[in-house]
Motif scaffolding. Structure first.
Motif, mmCIF file in Angstrom:
data_model
loop_
_atom_site.group_PDB
_atom_site.id
_atom_site.type_symbol
_atom_site.label_atom_id
_atom_site.label_comp_id
_atom_site.label_asym_id
_atom_site.label_seq_id
_atom_site.Cartn_x
_atom_site.Cartn_y
_atom_site.Cartn_z
ATOM 1 N N SER B 73 0.833 -1.205 0.000
ATOM 2 C CA SER B 73 0.000 0.000 0.000
ATOM 3 C C SER B 73 0.861 1.245 0.000
ATOM 4 O O SER B 73 0.582 2.225 -0.691
ATOM 5 C CB SER B 73 -0.902 0.016 1.228
ATOM 6 N N ASP B 194 -5.606 -0.769 -4.899
ATOM 7 C CA ASP B 194 -4.994 -1.276 -3.671
ATOM 8 C C ASP B 194 -5.886 -2.352 -3.070
ATOM 9 O O ASP B 194 -6.837 -2.055 -2.366
ATOM 10 C CB ASP B 194 -4.773 -0.138 -2.670
ATOM 11 N N GLU B 195 -5.567 -3.575 -3.327
ATOM 12 C CA GLU B 195 -6.358 -4.715 -2.850
ATOM 13 C C GLU B 195 -7.843 -4.438 -2.964
ATOM 14 O O GLU B 195 -8.563 -4.503 -1.969
ATOM 15 C CB GLU B 195 -6.019 -5.026 -1.387
HETATM 16 MG MG MG Z 1 -2.315 -2.463 2.290
#
Ligand code: MG
Ligand code: ATP
Lengths: 637, 352, 324
Positions: B73, B194-195
């Motif tokens: 991240s 991000d995910e």
């Molecule tokens: Mg993360």
């Protein structure tokens, strides 16, 4: 870990009570030996007081030629005054039909028909109680104070919510402001802003601003960081993110900030009468100085009614689903109410017609007289027992002990309970009090506070435990506590004064009723917060209800109980000082006297400062306690 | 802008992010070489990204993968300076992002790069359409125009008819579609994820992955996709970077990672991957030995191993593996069986 | 937007006060919006009479207020303000009239001579005297108790829970004119001042003391209606001589008999018109005041009702006060 290994290896183990007992014996011995030496008796003419009085004289003489006043403070006074006049003019122009209609309409919009009718009834109650004029004055003053609090508090709160650094700077200031007893503000304010409505509005604002800042900061800080990040990632400027993300998402919590600010303002606005602010405070003070509950009661009721109406209105706004559209019928009713009110302004008299008031002064006074006569034996009994058995011995102990012994005791107590830092703060406060020249009166006030706190805690624990264990009792008690917490502190002086006359005990009684509700609530919540699995396990192990309470629930609710003690102390102190108005003497009386006798101004001012120091000291001594989970833990670190 | 020497959409070089005060001191000294645990103990700083370099080609789906806390991240946020990097270089479309002024940076965020978040980050007080139009709104696009654009995007992500709903009235998958639409609405060249799907349940996640693949085909954006789910990485990524403790330990295609893990960490990662699905014949073919009949069936080198099984079972002759019209090698039944049984002749050879 | 607003307010403020900065009394004196203006009769103006906390004062204030309202058509506000703060009220514009002033030479010096924000408006006709009192039964039982020299002998009698091991001297409202602490110190009396907090507390204690034969030494003053109901005996402090109370710390003599007078703000004196004339002319006797005060305290009448009753019964007296 250290304690067990050490004692095991030495093969000798002191019983747990040995050290406290030893310390106590030491202190008793020291007291017996040094009693009467190094006391700091009170002197009305102490140089510290005279210096402040002189300063005040100087300021009074230069209020109109010193540039700081001429170009700064007086402008503030002037601006606030103009705002107050504006509010007053509008409210007077609306008259009772207009105010009733508009308030009803606003309330209806905020919370539907219930709130609307409540507001209509509430506003009419001001008139029916014969207090229309004072109520409107109070409303104007509260309006100004709340407006100012929000105008200053919300930006500061937003800033503190956005920046951890600002938050860290602001928080301790707010902490002190919140434990500062209301009385302490007044003298310095009178010094800078003179007396009258503007000074009253500023005093009220200072008192009401901490929740505005605190809750706003909390609301803004709570905003989902992902939402903020998403906004930034799309290229929003800070202002765009502030206005499109932070503020809308913090809205409903911020409405609570408004609510709390109003409540605080209402409880302060009464006290502001001591510096000649207009409104219901005048009626309450008049009742106090005439010892006529019949005069105070309607004014107290009017304040409570105003608090309830404004509370419900703002809460309803806060709870409202921001997306729900206002229903068309609600809009129509609100519009009709407002229009009717406004249309009736020229038709109906602006002040409430006198023939629709009920006069409760005489009947209330009669009832109080009856109670006084019939309960005299009982109330005097209670009062005398407490005074002779607790108050006087403790007071003579504290005032006849050398000041250094008292300071040492405070130091050690604070150290044990809350650690080094708190201990040093407490010591510093006590030393400052000694230097200020109000040691004896501080000790007297401390005595009254101690006794009041003891009583508060005993009652609070009993009621709290009872409520936690009997849901039905809790259900009955809750609304009463709610109502009790809405009332401005001043109102509690009423029954106390009626039953006990003007003595120290009156202040104790008033502070107990003032401080018990939050204590009960914290204790109840603490006990109920004990995880059910733990309770289940204890029950499964065959505990009796008593064992469950003493061995599981109370120890596990320790934090909550200590927090309750802390709250209780802070609230009690605030009330005991106000008790100076009804015979509590000591610091509170010095403050009152400082307002009413010019020669005592310095003493009153200093006493106000000392009250703050006393508050900080008591807060620090008890505050550390609730941060620690158990006394063992600290030993290990 | 287009005059960059390389034609990469994103270039990252020697990127560092160290959290905590004294980051610059850490970077200047030898402490930068300490591993994160030791660094934290010594200085109290956390090295979240350590000396990372890579390039993303235009139109590529670039996946960054790693365990929780490995710095993914942080890395992706450094790209548009949502987190300020401590050192290193980031270029987007040739432009030095770290040198950009705040105003220029906002322009980049508004028009060039947009991001989709794990927890959606929708604004609960706004309707779906206003959430999608948010990026356009802050650019100052008039209401009518931005609503038209938002409606278009909504139908692209399959949310027709939900424009007037509020986010909390939608399921998690639908909410993330809104997040996706919001990122798409500004028509960026690069999208960062991000995910985005790890908060969704597996079935929805599969739908959403298919959705991303479809969108990638339709709109052809460059995508940087963060995930800690290997199968997601394999499904989406043309190239995959594996991160560990802030650094990239291996960067390559799925086949390279599975076929030749750089170290035990990567090997551990890819252990449970059904290798026959990922590896191609190129990976297991061998040079024809004398006596191998070369008249068997012919398959391209990019054929996954599993697809060769049916052919091999139909014919007992070795399969000819052809790349670019030339013979790359052969694979016979025994080779295939040995591979499927887990004895990878190639990797045995490689390790030896 | 906000800035413009602020600037606007500033400009307004500046123009309101000229450019010389703001003084305290630049506030909106007497121009507070007129409450209760019924549409018919426009009030002639608003008069703010401070209300000090004793009933005799209130009696005077209510009678004057009644006449101002009903005979001259003024609006009257009666803010509760303690004695010394009322003087400051002249400066801030919160007070126009103090209707019964007890001496206060220091305040006169400061606000009339130096600041010039107040002026004297003549005597009220009332004679006031402060003193220490005991119920009559005590004087009957201990004839020598009325001499302050003998007070120490009887200190034990006056002990209470609030005074500890000293005798109690009960005081009234904290704002009252007071030499008590100095007297106790300078006459070396073994007594402690206990503050009852109000006139009511004094009255109640005095009545109880006489009815239940409880010992009580307390601060009180004449004119007061209580004297016609309860027999009280004054304790003789060393007699007053001119100037013996000049230094408040060194006072060791009794209070003087005072001519109670009226003080008004300079502004009111200059612009108050007929209202000021009425206030200046107001003059009555102790008996008049006691009658009204008695009605207010003991007959359950409001100040306005009691004033009305007196006005209706004493037309000749008040007619003389009304300006022609
Ligand atoms: Mg993360
Ligand atoms: N604002 C911050 N301050 C200090 N340390 C941080 C901060 N943000 C992240 N870190 C640390 O940096 C390291 C990398 O965090 P990061 O969030 O980038 O990991 P991640 O790979 O995204 O993990 P996950 O899969 O859990 O999201 C972690 O050790 C984390 O504790």
């Amino acid at each position: 870990m250290s304690s067990t290994t050490v004692s095991a290896s030495s093969g000798f183990r002191l019983p747990r009570w040995a050290i406290p007992a030893g310390a106590t014996i030491g202190f008793v011995a020291a007291y017996v030996i040094f009693r009467g030496t190094a006391t700091l008796p009170h002197d009305d003419e102490a140089p510290q007081f005279l210096a402040v009085t002189d300063l005040r004289e100087w300021i009074d003489d230069h209020r109109n030629d010193n540039p700081f006043f001429l170009y700064f403070l007086n402008y503030i006074r002037l601006g606030v005054g103009a705002l107050h006049t504006l509010f007053q003019t509008v409210l007077y122009a609306l008259g009772w039909p207009g105010i009733t209609g508009v308030m009803g309409a606003l309330a209806w919009l905020a919370g539907g028909w219930r709130t609307g009718l409540l507001a209509l009834a509430g506003v009419s109650a001001f008139g029916v109680l014969g207090l229309w004029q004072s109520s409107v004055d109070t409303l104007a003053l509260v309006g100004v104070a709340v407006l100012l609090s929000l105008v200053i508090g919300i930006p500061v709160g937003v800033w503190a919510g956005l920046s951890a650094r600002v938050r860290r700077t602001v928080t301790p200031v707010l902490d002190v402001m919140q434990i500062m007893p209301t009385f302490a503000y007044l003298a310095p304010l009178a010094l800078f802003f003179h007396i009258g409505a503007p000074a009253g509005a500023i005093a009220t604002m200072i008192y009401a601003i901490p929740p505005a800042i605190r809750i706003t900061a909390l609301a803004v800080a709570q905003v989902s960081p992902t939402a903020v990040e998403a906004s930034t990632s799309l290229g929003a400027t800070r202002w765009q993110t502030l206005f499109k993300v932070h503020l809308p998402l913090a809205r409903s919590t911020m409405a609570l900030a408004v609510n709390q600010t109003i409540m605080m303002a209402l409880s302060m606005v009464v006290i502001a009468n001591l510096i000649s602010a207009p409104g219901l405070g005048g009626d309450i003070i008049r009742g106090l100085s005439r010892a006529q509950v019949g005069i105070m009661l309607p004014a107290g009721v009017a304040i409570v009614v105003m608090a309830v109406v404004l509370d419900r209105m703002t809460l309803a706004t806060a709870r409202k689903d921001p997306r729900a559209r206002t229903r068309r019928t609600d809009l129509a009713v609100a519009g009709a109410l407002a229009a009717a009110g406004l249309a009736l302004i020229p038709v109906l008299p602006a002040v409430w017609p006198e023939n629709v008031t009920i006069d409760v002064v005489a009947p209330v006074n009669d009832a109080v007289r009856w109670a006084e006569e019939n309960w005299y034996a009982v109330t005097t009994g209670i009062k005398d027992v407490t005074t002779y058995a607790l108050l006087n011995p403790l007071e003579s102990l504290l005032t006849s002990a050398p000041w250094w012994l008292v300071a040492l005791a405070a130091l050690i107590l604070a150290w044990r309970v809350s650690g080094v830092r708190a201990a040093l703060t407490a010591l510093a406060c006590l030393l400052a009090i000694a230097l200020l020249g109000v040691w004896e009166h501080t000790m007297q006030t401390l005595t009254t506070v101690t006794v009041a706190v003891l009583v508060t805690l005993v009652i609070g624990l009993l009621l709290g435990v009872a409520a936690a264990r009997a849901p039905r009792f809790s259900a009955i008690q809750r609304p009463l506590l709610d109502a009790a917490q809405t009332m401005p502190a001043f109102v509690y002086l009423l029954p106390a004064l009626a039953l006990f006359g003007t003595t120290r005990f009156t202040a104790i009684f008033a502070s107990v009723i003032y401080a018990v509700p939050p204590v009960v609530r914290l204790v109840e919540d603490g006990i109920k917060g004990v995880p059910p699995t733990v309770v289940e396990a204890a029950v499964a192990a065959g505990s009796t209800p008593g064992q469950l309470l003493w061995k599981v629930q109370l120890p596990m609710a320790r934090r909550a109980i200590l927090l309750a003690a802390n709250q209780g102390i802070v609230m009690t102190l605030a009330m005991v000082v106000i008790g100076g108005l009804v015979g509590a003497g000591a610091l509170g009386y010095d403050v009152v006297s400082g307002f009413s006798q010019r020669t005592d101004f310095g003493m009153g001012f200093v006493a106000g400062v000392a009250t703050v120091l006393l508050g900080v000291m008591l807060d620090r001594i008890t505050q550390g306690a609730d941060r620690r989970t158990s006394p063992r833990k600290r030993k290990m670190s | 802008m287009g005059d960059s020497p390389d034609s990469a959409a994103i270039t990252v070089e020697g990127l560092w992010k160290i959290f905590g005060s004294g980051a610059q001191k850490v970077l200047a000294g030898d402490d930068r070489n300490l591993d994160p645990v030791a660094l934290r103990e010594k200085t109290g700083c956390t090295a979240a990204v350590r000396d990372v370099s890579f390039e993303v080609r235009p139109g590529e789906v670039f996946v960054v993968m790693g365990l929780s806390g490995s710095g993914k991240s942080t890395l992706v946020r450094c790209l548009t300076r949502l987190i300020e990097p401590s050192a290193g270089e980031v270029r987007i479309d040739g432009e030095d992002v770290r040198a950009a002024s705040p105003a220029r940076l906002r322009e980049i965020r508004r028009h060039q790069v947009s991001m989709v978040f794990q927890h959606f980050g929708l604004l609960p007080h706004r309707k779906v359409i206003d959430n999608v139009a948010y990026g356009l709104e802050i650019q100052g696009v008039p209401r009518q125009e931005r609503h038209a654009r938002a409606a278009e995007i909504l139908s692209l992500v399959g949310l027709d008819g939900y424009a007037g709903s509020f986010p909390d009235q939608l399921s998690g998958g639908m909410q993330q579609r809104v997040g996706l639409a919001r990122a798409l609405a500004v028509d960026p060249q690069v999208m960062l994820f991000d995910e985005p799907f790890s908060a969704l349940d597996p079935l929805i996640r599969r739908d959403m992955q298919a959705e991303v693949i479809r969108l990638h085909r339709e709109v052809g954006k460059t995508m940087v996709f963060i995930t800690h789910d290997l199968s997601e990485a394999l499904k989406l990524g043309e190239r995959i970077a594996i991160m560990r403790a802030g650094a990239i330990v291996q960067l390559g295609t799925a086949e390279e990672l599975v076929g030749a893990p750089a170290d035990d960490y990567v090997a551990d990662f890819v252990r449970d991957v059904p290798r026959s699905h990922v590896l191609t014949l190129r990976w297991i073919c061998r040079a024809p030995e004398p006596g191998d009949p070369l008249d068997g069936p012919e398959l391209p080198a990019a054929t996954p191993v599993k697809d060769a099984v049916a052919v091999a079972s139909a014919s007992s002759l070795p399969i000819k593996v052809v790349a670019d019209g030339e013979l790359a090698g052969v694979v016979d039944r025994d080779d295939l069986l040995a591979f499927l049984a887990g004895q990878d002749p190639h990797s045995v050879r490689a390790n030896a | 937007m906000k800035i413009r607003l602020l600037a606007g307010i500033l400009v307004l403020g500046l123009s309101a006060v000229g450019c010389g900065g703001a003084t305290v009394d630049t506030s909106t004196t007497s121009s507070a919006p007129a409450a209760g203006s019924s549409a018919s009769a426009e009030p002639a103006g608003t008069v703010k009479i401070a209300i000090n906390p004793w009933v005799g004062y209130e009696a005077s204030a209510h009678v004057v207020a009644y006449l101002l309202r009903n005979e001259l058509g003024y609006n009257v506000e009666l803010p509760e303000i303690k004695e010394q703060l009322s003087w400051e009220g002249f400066e801030t514009g919160d007070v126009d009239v103090i209707i019964e002033n007890w001496g206060h030479p220091d305040l006169k010096e400061q606000f009339i001579e130096q600041k010039k924000v107040a002026v004297e408006a003549g005597s009220t006709g009332n004679k006031g005297v402060i003193g220490w009192y005991i119920p009559k039964w005590m004087a009957d039982e201990h004839p020598d108790i009325t001499d302050s020299k003998n007070l120490n002998k009887y200190a034990d009698l006056f002990k209470t829970s609030e005074s500890g091991d000293k005798g109690q001297l009960l005081f009234g409202d904290p704002s009252y004119v007071s030499n008590e602490e100095a007297l106790i110190k300078n006459l070396k009396l073994n007594y402690k001042v206990v503050v009852g907090g109000s006139e009511a507390a004094l009255i109640k204690s005095a009545q109880q003391a006489q009815a239940q034969k409880k010992p009580l030494l307390f601060y009180f003053w004449d004119p007061h209606w209580l004297f016609s109901q309860t027999e009280l005996i004054r304790v003789n402090l060393p007699p007053y001589t001119e100037g013996c109370d000049a230094d408040p710390k060194k006072v060791a003599c009794d209070y003087p008999e005072m001519d109670l007078d009226k003080i008004v703000s300079k502004k009111f004196a200059d612009t108050g018109g007929k209202a000021y004339e009425l206030v200046k002319n107001f003059n009555w006797t102790n008996e008049d005041q006691n009658a009204v005060a008695d009605d207010m305290t003991n007959k359950g009448m409001s100040g306005e009702e009691a004033a009305k009753k007196w006005v209706e019964a004493n037309t000749a007296k008040w007619q003389a006060w009304i300006p022609k």
